[in-house]
Design a protein around this motif. Structure first.
Motif, PDB file in Angstrom:
ATOM      1  N   UNK A 172       0.888  -1.338  -0.057  1.00  0.00           N
ATOM      2  CA  UNK A 172       0.211  -0.003  -0.148  1.00  0.00           C
ATOM      3  C   UNK A 172       0.947   1.326   0.155  1.00  0.00           C
ATOM      4  N   UNK A 173       1.981   1.233   0.628  1.00  0.00           N
ATOM      5  CA  UNK A 173       2.812   2.274   0.611  1.00  0.00           C
ATOM      6  C   UNK A 173       3.336   2.607  -0.945  1.00  0.00           C
ATOM      7  N   UNK A 174       3.700   1.789  -1.628  1.00  0.00           N
ATOM      8  CA  UNK A 174       4.073   2.136  -3.233  1.00  0.00           C
ATOM      9  C   UNK A 174       2.974   2.476  -4.054  1.00  0.00           C
ATOM     10  N   UNK A 175       1.602   1.929  -3.827  1.00  0.00           N
ATOM     11  CA  UNK A 175       0.567   2.304  -4.335  1.00  0.00           C
ATOM     12  C   UNK A 175       0.320   3.794  -4.047  1.00  0.00           C
ATOM     13  N   UNK A 176       0.318   4.332  -2.880  1.00  0.00           N
ATOM     14  CA  UNK A 176      -0.134   5.702  -2.334  1.00  0.00           C
ATOM     15  C   UNK A 176       0.975   6.538  -2.667  1.00  0.00           C
ATOM     16  N   UNK A 177       2.196   5.992  -2.918  1.00  0.00           N
ATOM     17  CA  UNK A 177       3.232   7.074  -2.941  1.00  0.00           C
ATOM     18  C   UNK A 177       2.824   7.572  -4.563  1.00  0.00           C
ATOM     19  N   UNK A 178       2.368   6.468  -5.524  1.00  0.00           N
ATOM     20  CA  UNK A 178       1.781   7.104  -6.735  1.00  0.00           C
ATOM     21  C   UNK A 178       0.816   8.201  -6.632  1.00  0.00           C
ATOM     22  N   UNK A 187      -8.160   9.032 -13.861  1.00  0.00           N
ATOM     23  CA  UNK A 187      -7.830  10.143 -14.092  1.00  0.00           C
ATOM     24  C   UNK A 187      -6.643  10.323 -15.101  1.00  0.00           C
ATOM     25  N   UNK A 188      -5.847   9.257 -15.272  1.00  0.00           N
ATOM     26  CA  UNK A 188      -4.660   9.472 -15.974  1.00  0.00           C
ATOM     27  C   UNK A 188      -4.838   8.226 -17.446  1.00  0.00           C
ATOM     28  N   UNK A 189      -5.344   7.364 -17.375  1.00  0.00           N
ATOM     29  CA  UNK A 189      -5.401   6.294 -18.470  1.00  0.00           C
ATOM     30  C   UNK A 189      -4.378   5.446 -18.068  1.00  0.00           C
ATOM     31  N   UNK A 190      -3.790   5.168 -16.949  1.00  0.00           N
ATOM     32  CA  UNK A 190      -2.582   4.265 -16.746  1.00  0.00           C
ATOM     33  C   UNK A 190      -3.053   3.707 -15.238  1.00  0.00           C
ATOM     34  N   UNK A 191      -2.539   2.450 -15.145  1.00  0.00           N
ATOM     35  CA  UNK A 191      -2.610   1.617 -13.833  1.00  0.00           C
ATOM     36  C   UNK A 191      -1.773   2.347 -12.695  1.00  0.00           C
ATOM     37  N   UNK A 192      -1.904   1.980 -11.473  1.00  0.00           N
ATOM     38  CA  UNK A 192      -0.972   2.383 -10.462  1.00  0.00           C
ATOM     39  C   UNK A 192       0.199   1.737 -10.803  1.00  0.00           C
TER      40      UNK A 192
END
Length: 386
Positions: free
Chosen positions: A68-74, A170-175
């Protein structure tokens, strides 16, 4: 006779006490212990240790909720860029989300585990748990388990999918794609949201740890039931209940890297990511500005967690680490632990970035108890090294 476990690796001058603390802990463990400890201070690696037969500094482990830390850094990077706005309604990005009374929920409240969408009434299949898009589609139609924004509870298996769907809209890209391009690849981090087949030989299969009789008695005393909020949050009420301990052992989970629990990392990868978040690393500026770190680490949900049934403290997608785990850390410490025992965080006030992994599940789940002493030893050395 207990087999002696050797400690390997290096520490910088001034961090010798950390090696001694790690060695003392390892000496008291059973012979099949396997784990890693790594730390950076102001962008410089100062601790790089590991122990266990067959392990080395490059070994990779399932890190569960440390993902979750990596995902929410994005997510933090996208807020910093202006692509996402924390106080916009989720429906601004994801219109289908607004049914069943969820229309007023903001992105800020979603990230703070306040949505009430810890699972679904009927549970998820194993294939859905590996697929963030499938989870998001199911959750969009789900009635919340509490009034959104009015309470909080750990969205253990789904928060990454919920955040990820906002990011995708929002971006068209995945986390996972953004993490790879903006964070993992530029820094060469051994922290993967989607483990390539070429790195599979380095993965160490997660193994269960049987509780002691005293621990089993504590487990037996816990309230149980197939339809409690805790059971729903961990998918134990599904037709095929989730065996949390075995999730990373599924190649599909490792390959897809679901953003709540599917990360695979070494302690070097965990600590390296948080070092890059707050410090200059490899002549690159910190990924996040001080104000962004402060906002995402600022406690937003503090008190009784309806899922954990205990006091917890969350920032935005991250745990408020000083309140949740280690009160000796500076205000604004930010990170996330994982159910097998992993721990990872940044303490901006001391410049410390910390990562710990282990192979066997540690009782009772979440950051393994040894992190209490290891993190304290590293923090003391970091303060003394100024």
């Amino acid at each position: 006779m207990t087999q002696e476990i050797s400690v390997h690796g290096t520490v910088a001058e001034g961090f010798e006490a950390v090696r001694e603390e790690f060695a003392e802990f390892v000496a008291g463990e059973r012979g099949d212990y396997e784990g890693q400890l790594c730390a950076y201070v102001h962008g410089r690696r100062v601790v790089d240790l590991w122990a266990g037969e067959g392990a080395d500094g490059d070994s990779l482990y399932g890190v569960f909720s440390s993902t979750k830390g990596a995902a929410h850094l994005v997510a933090a990077l996208l807020v910093q860029d202006g692509t996402l706005e924390l106080d916009r309604k989720v429906t601004y990005y994801w219109p289908e989300f607004g049914v069943e009374g969820k229309g007023a929920l903001t992105l800020r409240d979603l990230l703070a585990h306040r949505a009430g969408l810890v699972g679904t009434d009927t549970g998820f299949s194993a294939a859905e748990l590996a697929d963030d898009r499938a989870l998001a589609e199911r959750l969009a139609d789900q009635r919340p388990f509490w009034r959104p924004g009015m309470a909080f509870g750990f969205h253990a298996l789904v928060i990454g999918a919920l955040t990820g769907e906002v990011v995708r809209r929002a971006t068209g890209r995945t986390i996972q794609e953004l993490y790879e391009e903006r964070i993992r690849a530029p820094y060469g981090l051994d922290f993967h949201l989607g483990l390539p087949a070429s790195r599979e030989p380095r993965f160490r299969t997660t193994q269960p740890m049987l509780p002691t009789p005293e621990q089993q008695a504590q487990l037996n005393a816990l309230p149980t039931g197939p339809h409690t909020l805790t059971a729903i949050a961990y998918n134990r009420h599904a037709p095929e209940p989730t065996d949390l301990e075995s999730l990373p052992n599924d190649r599909t989970v490792r390959a897809k890297g679901p953003a709540s629990v599917g990360g695979v990392a070494s302690a070097r990868g965990l600590a390296g990511m948080y070092a890059a978040m707050i410090s200059e690393v490899a002549e690159k500026a910190p990924l996040l500005k001080e104000d962004t770190v402060a906002e995402f680490g600022q406690p937003h949900s503090v008190g009784y967690d309806l899922v954990a049934r205990a006091h917890k403290s969350f920032g935005l997608g991250f745990q408020a680490t000083a309140d949740t785990w280690y009160p000796f850390l500076g205000a604004g410490a930010i990170g996330h632990s994982g159910d097998a025992g992993s721990q990872a965080f940044a303490d901006p006030r001391s410049g410390l970035a910390y990562g710990y992994t282990r192979r066997r599940f540690a009782f009772p789940g979440g950051a393994a108890p040894e992190n209490d002493r290891l993190a304290l030893a590293v923090h003391r050395a970091a303060l003394a090294s100024r």
